[in-house]
Design an enzyme around this catalytic site. Structure first.
Site, PDB file in Angstrom:
ATOM      1  N   ASP A   1       0.840  -1.207   0.000  1.00  0.00           N
ATOM      2  CA  ASP A   1       0.000   0.000   0.000  1.00  0.00           C
ATOM      3  C   ASP A   1       0.873   1.254   0.000  1.00  0.00           C
ATOM      4  OD1 ASP A   1       0.838  -0.163   2.629  1.00  0.00           O
ATOM      5  OD2 ASP A   1      -1.166  -0.077   3.512  1.00  0.00           O
ATOM      6  N   SER A   2       2.208   1.064  -0.042  1.00  0.00           N
ATOM      7  CA  SER A   2       3.114   2.181  -0.312  1.00  0.00           C
ATOM      8  C   SER A   2       2.776   2.802  -1.663  1.00  0.00           C
ATOM      9  CB  SER A   2       4.573   1.697  -0.305  1.00  0.00           C
ATOM     10  OG  SER A   2       4.723   0.537  -1.093  1.00  0.00           O
TER      11      SER A   2
ATOM     12  N   ASP B   1      -0.928  -6.106   0.200  1.00  0.00           N
ATOM     13  CA  ASP B   1      -1.243  -5.472   1.484  1.00  0.00           C
ATOM     14  C   ASP B   1      -2.748  -5.320   1.641  1.00  0.00           C
ATOM     15  OD1 ASP B   1       0.712  -4.684   3.332  1.00  0.00           O
ATOM     16  OD2 ASP B   1       1.452  -3.124   1.988  1.00  0.00           O
TER      17      ASP B   1
ATOM     18  N   LYS C   1      -0.770  -9.478   3.189  1.00  0.00           N
ATOM     19  CA  LYS C   1       0.018  -8.990   4.331  1.00  0.00           C
ATOM     20  C   LYS C   1      -0.888  -8.145   5.210  1.00  0.00           C
ATOM     21  CE  LYS C   1       3.558  -5.857   3.842  1.00  0.00           C
ATOM     22  NZ  LYS C   1       3.050  -4.665   4.561  1.00  0.00           N
TER      23      LYS C   1
ATOM     24  N   GLU D   1      -0.997  -5.614   8.601  1.00  0.00           N
ATOM     25  CA  GLU D   1      -0.208  -4.804   9.535  1.00  0.00           C
ATOM     26  C   GLU D   1      -0.698  -4.987  10.957  1.00  0.00           C
ATOM     27  OE1 GLU D   1       1.115  -1.016   6.797  1.00  0.00           O
ATOM     28  OE2 GLU D   1       0.489  -0.625   8.832  1.00  0.00           O
TER      29      GLU D   1
ATOM     30  N   GLU E   1       9.591  -3.791  10.295  1.00  0.00           N
ATOM     31  CA  GLU E   1       9.861  -2.471   9.701  1.00  0.00           C
ATOM     32  C   GLU E   1      10.423  -1.492  10.734  1.00  0.00           C
ATOM     33  OE1 GLU E   1       6.824  -0.765   7.184  1.00  0.00           O
ATOM     34  OE2 GLU E   1       7.907   1.135   7.037  1.00  0.00           O
TER      35      GLU E   1
HETATM   36  O1  KIV Z   1       3.592  -1.046   1.565  1.00  0.00           O
HETATM   37  C1  KIV Z   1       4.735  -1.499   1.476  1.00  0.00           C
HETATM   38  O2  KIV Z   1       5.444  -1.335   0.479  1.00  0.00           O
HETATM   39  C2  KIV Z   1       5.252  -2.266   2.593  1.00  0.00           C
HETATM   40  C3  KIV Z   1       6.723  -2.518   2.637  1.00  0.00           C
HETATM   41  C4  KIV Z   1       7.387  -1.289   3.100  1.00  0.00           C
HETATM   42  C5  KIV Z   1       7.061  -3.694   3.453  1.00  0.00           C
HETATM   43  O3  KIV Z   1       4.526  -2.607   3.460  1.00  0.00           O
END
Ligand code: KIV
Length: 255
Positions: free
Chosen positions: A41-42, A80, A108, A110, A172
């Site tokens: 989600d970056s 994510d 993934k 969080e 992280e």
């Molecule tokens: O959103 C993302 O790219 C991430 C990485 C920084 C692990 O969660």
């Protein structure tokens, strides 16, 4: 490959993960030997220009997951779960399944969301954990786990996620000593970003390691290329050649 087989990689070859958000980059990564592609989600920051990941929606994530999946034949794709997509078990199950339908192999999550993670894993959905700095809820991007109490909580979360059966976990922005302690304490491989060299693998945001935005430079980012400069040079050459009448020449013209 079943994602849970990553647990057997612990202590062996380091796990390599990079983010991708679009078809062409995903295709290049799939031609390289990396272990996983993360649709992070970056993308809220690097694709959409937001200050953080908090505005990213399910719709955004699905759009980019489908684009990545079209470029990938062999590399597992992890996606994510964006903010609020896993607030209840029902939401988490429905949204995770829609990622699998869009071409992902796992999700993934969080933070230590025990009930949600347990429900997804029981339903056969592979989950990657993510602890330490949690950008979806963070108010600042400072390093986590420096104070003994915070370090203890992160370690406890890691042990709990491991027991739940995550196939790997991202650590992280934590001190390398804490990352080392966690890596020793859990069976699931740890994948670090800003967590030092003792993790079982490493992940970077592809735009950061390619040097696309030179204004973003946290300590842990190493630039393996300077695409910002390369793109600017190419654009400048194009501008000069068009203005100077050199492009298009005979070779680039239909006759
Ligand atoms: O959103 C993302 O790219 C991430 C990485 C920084 C692990 O969660």
């Amino acid at each position: 490959m079943k994602l849970y087989e990553f647990r057997n990689r612990k202590g062996k070859e380091k796990i390599i993960m990079l983010t991708a958000y679009d078809y062409q980059i995903a295709k290049i990564l799939d031609e390289e030997v990396i272990d996983m592609i993360l649709v992070g989600d970056s993308l809220g920051m690097v694709m959409q220009g937001y200050a953080d990941t908090k505005s990213v929606t399910m719709e955004d994530m699905l759009y980019h997951t489908r684009a990545v999946a079209r470029g990938v034949k062999k590399t597992p794709i992890i996606v994510d779960m964006p903010l609020n997509s896993d607030s209840t078990i029902e939401d988490a199950l429905r949204n995770a399944k829609s990622f699998l339908d869009a071409g992902a192999h796992g999700v993934k999550i969080e933070g230590n969301k025990t009930k949600v993670i347990k429900a997804l894993i029981s339903d056969g959905i592979p989950v990657m954990g993510h602890i330490g700095l949690l950008p979806q809820t963070a108010l600042s991007y400072r390093v986590r786990g420096k104070a003994p109490k915070d370090a203890q909580k992160i370690l406890q979360d890691a042990v709990q996620l491991d027991k739940l059966g995550v196939f790997t976990m991202v650590l992280e922005s934590i001190p390398e000593g804490l990352a080392k302690q966690i890596t020793k304490a859990v069976d699931a491989p740890t994948i670090g970003i800003g967590a030092g060299k003792h993790c079982d693998g490493q992940v970077l945001v592809i735009n950061d390691m390619l040097g696309l935005d030179l204004t973003f430079s946290p300590k842990y980012v190493k630039r393996y290329a300077n695409l910002n400069q390369i793109i600017k040079k190419a654009v400048e050459d194009f501008r000069q050649e068009v203005r100077g009448g050199e492009y298009p020449n005979y070779e680039h013209t239909y006759h």
